[in-house]
Design an enzyme around this catalytic site. Sequence first.
Site, mmCIF file in Angstrom:
data_model
loop_
_atom_site.group_PDB
_atom_site.id
_atom_site.type_symbol
_atom_site.label_atom_id
_atom_site.label_comp_id
_atom_site.label_asym_id
_atom_site.label_seq_id
_atom_site.Cartn_x
_atom_site.Cartn_y
_atom_site.Cartn_z
ATOM 1 N N HIS A 137 -2.916 4.041 -10.561
ATOM 2 C CA HIS A 137 -3.219 3.112 -11.382
ATOM 3 C C HIS A 137 -2.345 3.513 -12.975
ATOM 4 O O HIS A 137 -2.428 2.524 -13.990
ATOM 5 C CB HIS A 137 -4.612 2.626 -11.796
ATOM 6 C CG HIS A 137 -5.178 4.054 -11.826
ATOM 7 N ND1 HIS A 137 -5.582 5.096 -11.044
ATOM 8 C CD2 HIS A 137 -5.678 4.653 -13.107
ATOM 9 C CE1 HIS A 137 -6.187 6.168 -11.378
ATOM 10 N NE2 HIS A 137 -6.253 6.109 -12.774
ATOM 11 N N ASP A 161 -0.503 1.592 -6.369
ATOM 12 C CA ASP A 161 -0.501 2.054 -4.667
ATOM 13 C C ASP A 161 -1.069 1.259 -3.661
ATOM 14 O O ASP A 161 -1.073 1.784 -2.634
ATOM 15 C CB ASP A 161 -0.594 3.582 -4.621
ATOM 16 C CG ASP A 161 -1.990 4.129 -4.902
ATOM 17 O OD1 ASP A 161 -2.481 3.452 -5.578
ATOM 18 O OD2 ASP A 161 -2.427 5.107 -4.238
ATOM 19 N N THR A 191 -16.534 12.508 -6.540
ATOM 20 C CA THR A 191 -15.452 11.527 -6.805
ATOM 21 C C THR A 191 -13.962 11.699 -6.122
ATOM 22 O O THR A 191 -13.816 13.120 -6.083
ATOM 23 C CB THR A 191 -15.322 11.660 -8.364
ATOM 24 O OG1 THR A 191 -16.334 11.117 -9.024
ATOM 25 C CG2 THR A 191 -13.932 10.779 -8.680
ATOM 26 N N SER A 214 -14.643 3.007 -9.167
ATOM 27 C CA SER A 214 -13.355 2.647 -9.747
ATOM 28 C C SER A 214 -12.677 1.927 -9.136
ATOM 29 O O SER A 214 -11.271 2.072 -8.910
ATOM 30 C CB SER A 214 -12.729 4.061 -9.841
ATOM 31 O OG SER A 214 -12.648 4.713 -8.497
ATOM 32 N N LYS A 233 -8.813 4.590 0.530
ATOM 33 C CA LYS A 233 -9.493 2.983 0.056
ATOM 34 C C LYS A 233 -8.202 2.053 0.345
ATOM 35 O O LYS A 233 -6.917 2.537 0.250
ATOM 36 C CB LYS A 233 -9.978 3.205 -1.212
ATOM 37 C CG LYS A 233 -9.075 4.029 -2.329
ATOM 38 C CD LYS A 233 -9.787 3.854 -3.497
ATOM 39 C CE LYS A 233 -8.764 4.524 -4.709
ATOM 40 N NZ LYS A 233 -8.487 5.940 -4.779
HETATM 41 C C1 VG1 Z 1 -10.135 8.185 -10.511
HETATM 42 C C2 VG1 Z 1 -11.464 7.552 -10.035
HETATM 43 C C3 VG1 Z 1 -11.676 8.072 -8.708
HETATM 44 C C4 VG1 Z 1 -10.708 7.881 -7.695
HETATM 45 C C5 VG1 Z 1 -9.350 8.491 -8.302
HETATM 46 C C6 VG1 Z 1 -7.935 8.151 -7.423
HETATM 47 O O1 VG1 Z 1 -10.206 9.822 -10.511
HETATM 48 O O2 VG1 Z 1 -12.418 8.025 -10.728
HETATM 49 O O3 VG1 Z 1 -12.882 7.399 -8.309
HETATM 50 O O4 VG1 Z 1 -10.786 8.261 -6.424
HETATM 51 O O5 VG1 Z 1 -9.036 8.197 -9.759
HETATM 52 O O6 VG1 Z 1 -7.650 6.742 -7.414
HETATM 53 P P1 VG1 Z 1 -10.593 10.568 -11.892
HETATM 54 O O7 VG1 Z 1 -10.685 11.826 -11.443
HETATM 55 O O8 VG1 Z 1 -9.712 10.200 -12.830
HETATM 56 O O9 VG1 Z 1 -12.043 10.102 -12.304
HETATM 57 V V1 VG1 Z 1 -6.198 6.403 -7.295
HETATM 58 O O10 VG1 Z 1 -6.365 4.571 -6.953
HETATM 59 O O11 VG1 Z 1 -5.612 7.254 -8.401
HETATM 60 O O12 VG1 Z 1 -5.692 7.047 -5.564
HETATM 61 CO CO CO Z 2 -4.431 3.910 -6.310
#
Ligand code: VG1
Ligand code: CO
Length: 543
Positions: free
Chosen positions: A114, A279, A344, A365, A376
Amino acid sequence: MSRKTVKTQPIAGQKPGTSGLRKKTRIFMEPGYLENYVQAIFDGIGGVEGKVLVVGGDGRYFNDTAIETILRIAEANGAARCIVGQGGLLSTPAASHLIRKRGADGGLILSASHNPGGPDEDFGLKYNGPNGGPAPEGVTDEIFARTQDIAAYHIFDGGAVALEQIGTSQLGEMEVEIVDPVADYAELMAGLFDFEAISALFKGGFRACFDAMHAITGPYARDILETRLGAPAGTVINGVPKPDFGGGHPDPNPVWAKPLMDRMYGEDAPDFGAASDGDGDRNMIVGANCYVSPSDSLAVLADLAHLAPGYANGLTGVARSMPTSAAADRVAEAKGMACFETPTGWKFFGNLLDAGRVTLCGEESAGTGSNHVREKDGLWAVLLWLNILAATGKSVSQLMADHWARYGRNYYSRHDYEAVETESANVLMNSLRERLSTLPGMEVAGLTVTEADEFSYHDPVDGSVAKGQGLRIFFEGGGRVVFRLSGTGTEGATLRVYLERLETSPNALHQDPQEALAPIIEAADALAGISQRTGRSKPDVIT
Ligand code: VG1
Ligand code: CO
């Protein structure tokens, strides 16, 4: 032929975070940086001699150049074959599926999810194992250890790599197979969901809007929603992947997907809106005038997934990350289904899914998924929602009202303080950690603390332990606040504050979440001194 061994040296800070290694694109582009890390991955997983790897990314700036480098390093390390999405494209869930379907030894996924893309924005690289899921901590620890003592990388510098041409060619002694990035994934979806019922829904005039946010899901959503399911052309917006995602954050939440939100809350709103991230593994669900929080979405899906053919036999269990609300737990309890709470990051769901202990998983998230892959899956969640809407004939807002009336409502919000000075963020967390044991019994902003701890996870499948996964404070009456530092940011620290409160009174189920959570928000600030320590009067992003 020309294989070279190039001297390199340990590079500080190549530690994989929540979801692989994420850095500014310019860092990944520094001479030898990517090469060094890819070699460390290959060494960390015990080499790639004779192995088959899946390689693809979300199409962001530097995606194709990086893939060429990865293929050259794979060749020089003796890999037998790389399966690559055409144009270097593969959504994260599609890559996970391809690894599983083809029985590959693993895969490399290029994405910073993201986070925005471009020469001055973010890039990322993640290794997924043979089950199609993100490498577990034990493996990422090995990779990190290797970055600390690496001395050389191997690279093949002959031949040419063509990412556009579907079919198999040679790069040195390695085969490179370019595949359609969408076809296998679309087939998987067709096997899980009632495409006839969803098509009939669209034929009957049901209107949807899917915002691909100029990211990877565009081609997938167009093929599945518009071509296969007959949704009118134009249902998918921002459907052509761009290297800079049109200059935005491809983050499907009400803040970054505001144009979609405006449409869904405007006059003549479509029946259903959804968005996905860079992604393609995240999803946002929104009905006409009705935003569905990701935690609630997981709970609704856990409740009604059996309406889709792929889940007709019911679910074996559900897992959620710790900061995700307990809405899904209430469904699991009512259904007598197993329920797990993990740290997480999707890597923690892998063992539970592999062992068949859970069918559905989710994170606050905007991540939901199931045992169909080991990531996911944004579009999967959208299709499951569409299947449920088709099967029940209800609107999104009716489904939510029914859900809350039956299970109560876990009001939920996450407040993010981004790019906070790392030192201040650490001081805030350390100071709170030190005071945790003194909190129970204390009254904070009118709320009584019942329990406080730092979450650690004991994996019930392999016995591994993950410590330091977030500070939790529980209040009398079902309220909770969680403090955690992000593991995916690329600038300073991001403080995430997760707020939750359970409401069961029938006439209090339709409040604005920020208002319903006001006491918890106040208590959170009082407990951690957020405004004082970060110098911020309000969060940067509220979801
Ligand atoms: C964030 C979200 C987490 C998710 C991760 C990867 O991590 O909080 O729930 O699994 O992004 O998502 P963090 O450590 O920044 O809180 V993605 O869509 O980057 O693969
Ligand atoms: Co992602």
